[in-house]
Design a protein around this motif. Structure first.
Motif: not given
Lengths: 181, 181
Positions: A109-127
């Motif tokens: 599996a691969g994980i990518v993420g986009a957000t209107p905010g400034n975190s780049g979705t990093i916390q979501a991706q790590l969980h």
């Protein structure tokens, strides 16, 4: 001829115009000839209740079959409240039910993420990464595709225009996933 | 007379006979006279879809009102796939919608958890704690109520009999939550 590879895409946002759905579609730009991509719609999958898993709801059984048929699962996730969406975790919870029937075990599996905010979705991706490791899913550590300020990345035709660095990382991620199959 | 305190209980498992529901009910053993406890059923809350938040579904509006009316939210969570259930995250995601309407901000919350396994739900609790901190919810760091091997803790009348150490921790947790209000 190299073996054919099936990639499916799962979005953490169910919204029709979701930027994460558009991000998933961009994967098609990087596919070799022997690979195919299919977006999987799971918005009819209900909230999980163990009292309702026998018999398995038909939408859930179909969702599990889609995942089982894939070589690679590509997740695109927004960040909701410091993690990935409950909707996506709920879908993943169903993928492991009934007990002993883990539809995603052993996949790449691969994980990518986009957000209107400034975190780049990093916390979501790590969980999400942690949950997937729990499920015996192979997620390469790098590269990470993290798209911030996503609201500013649309051109006049409403196409998502990614920064060049993210395009490069995304392309490398897809190559890496295919190598791992 | 001390002010009256309203505690609501939210379970991460929707199952009728859920051990986490029974764990929530045990909170009533520890309440001072001025505190009340109510179990909140949110099983009709649908999967979140931003396209469907306007107007807010009635079950969601009711769920938000219940949380808004409480002084303390007590969560009992199983561990599903290395985290707390998607169902619970989905409920929490709705609590923060539409944007700017966070129904749980500023509340005091406690986390307890029971599992038939041997992890005591610690990973689920840590993820939930992180999400709650993101939402400006006050969760005391200690004590932690972690119930492992929950399947072995029922007496002949199907009552949950907790180990004494967990009973003591649970009682201290409820006192702590009430102090924080």
């Amino acid at each position: 001829m190299s073996k054919s590879i099936k990639i499916i895409g799962i979005s953490g946002s169910l919204r029709e115009d979701s930027v994460n759905k558009k991000l998933l579609e961009r994967a098609e730009d990087f596919l070799p000839e022997n690979a195919s991509f299919e977006y999987v719609d799971y918005k009819q999958v209900p909230v999980f209740n163990e009292d309702e898993e026998n018999p398995l709801p038909e939408v859930v059984a179909n969702f599990k079959e889609k995942v089982e048929s894939a070589d690679i699962v590509l997740f695109a996730t927004p960040q909701y409240n410091g993690s990935f969406p409950g909707v996506l975790k709920n879908g993943i919870d169903w993928l492991t039910r009934p007990g002993g029937n883990n539809s995603i075990s052993g996949k790449v599996a691969g994980i990518v993420g986009a957000t209107p905010g400034n975190s780049g979705t990093i916390q979501a991706q790590l969980h999400l990464r942690e949950v997937l490791s729990h499920l015996n899913v192979h997620v390469p550590p790098q590269p990470r595709v993290l798209v911030s300020s996503a609201g500013d990345l649309f051109d006049e035709h409403d196409n998502l225009v990614l920064p060049e660095a993210e395009v490069n990382r995304y392309e490398k991620l897809i190559s890496k996933l295919i190598e791992l199959v």
